[in-house]
Design a protein around this motif. Structure first.
Motif, short mmCIF file in Angstrom:
data_model
loop_
_atom_site.label_atom_id
_atom_site.label_comp_id
_atom_site.label_asym_id
_atom_site.label_seq_id
_atom_site.Cartn_x
_atom_site.Cartn_y
_atom_site.Cartn_z
N LEU A 63 0.78 -1.17 0.12
CA LEU A 63 -0.08 0.01 -0.02
C LEU A 63 1.02 1.40 -0.03
N LEU A 64 2.02 1.11 0.77
CA LEU A 64 2.94 2.26 0.65
C LEU A 64 3.49 2.52 -0.57
N GLU A 65 3.92 1.44 -1.31
CA GLU A 65 4.39 1.67 -2.77
C GLU A 65 3.45 2.51 -3.59
N GLN A 66 2.34 1.92 -3.39
CA GLN A 66 1.03 2.59 -4.52
C GLN A 66 0.98 3.89 -4.07
N ALA A 67 0.86 4.20 -2.56
CA ALA A 67 0.72 5.60 -2.50
C ALA A 67 1.85 6.33 -2.73
N CYS A 68 3.03 5.95 -2.68
CA CYS A 68 4.29 6.77 -2.93
C CYS A 68 4.29 7.13 -4.49
N ASN A 69 4.24 5.89 -5.13
CA ASN A 69 4.15 6.04 -6.56
C ASN A 69 3.32 6.92 -7.13
N THR A 103 -4.56 9.57 -0.29
CA THR A 103 -3.50 9.77 -1.22
C THR A 103 -3.97 9.66 -2.57
N LEU A 104 -4.68 8.74 -2.98
CA LEU A 104 -5.04 8.41 -4.41
C LEU A 104 -6.23 9.39 -4.61
N GLY A 105 -7.02 9.87 -3.60
CA GLY A 105 -8.27 10.42 -3.80
C GLY A 105 -9.27 9.48 -4.57
N GLY A 106 -9.70 9.93 -5.63
CA GLY A 106 -10.83 9.08 -6.18
C GLY A 106 -10.18 7.88 -6.79
N ALA A 147 0.93 17.14 4.17
CA ALA A 147 -0.48 16.58 4.86
C ALA A 147 -0.78 15.16 4.12
N ILE A 148 0.21 14.85 2.89
CA ILE A 148 0.16 13.77 2.07
C ILE A 148 1.52 12.84 2.73
N GLN A 149 2.69 13.55 2.92
CA GLN A 149 3.92 12.88 2.90
C GLN A 149 3.93 12.35 4.32
N HIS A 150 3.60 13.36 5.27
CA HIS A 150 4.10 12.93 6.68
C HIS A 150 3.14 11.56 7.25
N PRO A 151 1.95 11.57 6.96
CA PRO A 151 1.13 10.27 7.23
C PRO A 151 2.05 9.14 6.69
N ARG A 156 4.22 21.01 -8.65
CA ARG A 156 4.75 20.28 -7.44
C ARG A 156 3.79 18.93 -7.25
N PRO A 157 4.49 17.82 -7.07
CA PRO A 157 3.42 16.75 -6.95
C PRO A 157 2.93 16.78 -5.40
N ILE A 158 1.88 16.07 -5.32
CA ILE A 158 1.02 16.08 -4.18
C ILE A 158 1.83 15.54 -3.14
#
Ligand SMILES: Cc1cc2nc3c(=O)[nH]c(=O)nc-3n(C[C@H](O)[C@H](O)[C@H](O)COP(=O)(O)OP(=O)(O)OC[C@H]3O[C@@H](n4cnc5c(N)ncnc54)[C@H](O)[C@@H]3O)c2cc1C
Length: 266
Positions: free
Chosen positions: A135-141, A219-222, A159-163, A152-154
């Protein structure tokens, strides 16, 4: 089994060179794929154990039952949580098995039972850690590529990066707890120590997987709900590990009673 293993109601009575099993088990995963199933049965009634003031763990036995034995029927239960394996209610109706299929001693099955429940909890921890990793891999990619305001990427937004960073730190902690439990099991430490380590690992890993799945969806939103990214498919699986193979509450009860030496409430 449910939360109260010692209240298992499926019975086996000895008849000559056989045991006859009666009762039912609920939410049994993948039995349609198995040639044999390890069945926990009561060979001494709870009332007798209590009346004779025998240890609470006394009276359970283990039988290695071929799944094609007459008297076994499977009823599928439509459920979610485990991909690729189905759950069943399993009925035992006068199911006769040779007495030589008893594992260990009659009435003394609890010890062997916990020797199989503990590694199941350690395995569940490892599964949860694996899901957190993916899940972390998918979110970070996604967070490295997705741009919403300007260039600037999200992933640059804290707010996205720290969690996600928090989940990554906790993944190391969770893995270390899992490795400690596996180490204790491999070294055949006493059951209480393996139980403590396995329970701590399982609670930590399951909580983290749920939290990470939530953060990945955020992170992925919709796109977190789209079939293409697949993140949403892990939601049920992560949540299941909070409940099975042992619930979060029963782990906290165990740690409260056996580690903190607090009184039992039930
Ligand atoms: C998808 C799936 C697959 C499964 N596969 C298998 C399998 O292959 N084999 C198998 O044996 N079992 C299997 N199970 C069963 C699983 O182990 C149980 O569902 C789980 O242990 C909880 O038991 P229960 O459902 O009877 O809940 P209950 O025991 O009825 O508990 C209900 C709620 O009450 C809480 N509770 C109960 N007693 C206490 C207490 N003293 N203090 C605080 N809270 C308490 C519980 O924590 C839980 O939140 C599976 C379950 C699922 C969902």
């Amino acid at each position: 089994a449910g939360s109260n293993t010692f209240r298992i109601e499926t019975t086996a009575r000895r008849e000559g060179e056989h045991y006859v099993i009666d009762g039912q088990k609920t939410y049994i995963t993948g039995i349609d794929q198995c040639d044999h199933v390890l069945v926990v049965v009561r060979t001494t009634p709870v009332e007798q154990v209590e009346a004779q003031q025998l240890p609470r763990a006394y009276g359970l036995s283990l039988l290695l039952v071929p799944t094609d034995t007459p008297g076994i029927t499977l009823h599928p239960i439509p459920m979610r949580g485990i991909e690729g394996l189905h759950q069943y209610t399993v009925f035992f109706d006068g199911c006769r098995v040779p007495a030589e299929l008893l594992v260990g001693e009659e009435n003394m099955g609890s010890m062997a039972l916990f020797n199989s429940l503990n590694p199941e909890r350690i395995l569940a921890s490892a599964v949860a850690n694996g899901m957190t990793h993916w899940l972390l891999e998918q979110a970070c990619n996604y967070a490295r590529e997705r741009r919403v305001f300007g260039e600037r990427p999200i992933g640059a937004y804290q707010a996205i990066q720290h969690p996600l960073a928090e989940c990554r730190i906790q993944l190391d902690a969770s893995r270390l707890l899992t490795y400690r439990a596996a180490w204790a099991f491999d070294r055949d430490l006493d059951l209480a120590t393996i139980g403590t380590y396995g329970n701590m690992a399982k609670l930590t890993a399951a909580d983290l997987a749920i939290r990470t799945c939530d953060r990945a969806i955020e992170t992925l939103g919709g796109a977190g709900f789209s079939e293409e990214y697949g993140v949403i498919y892990l939601w049920d699986a992560c949540r299941l590990l909070k409940t099975a193979p042992i619930t979060r509450e029963m782990i906290l009860n165990f740690i409260g009673e056996h580690v903190l030496e607090l009184p039992r409430s039930y």
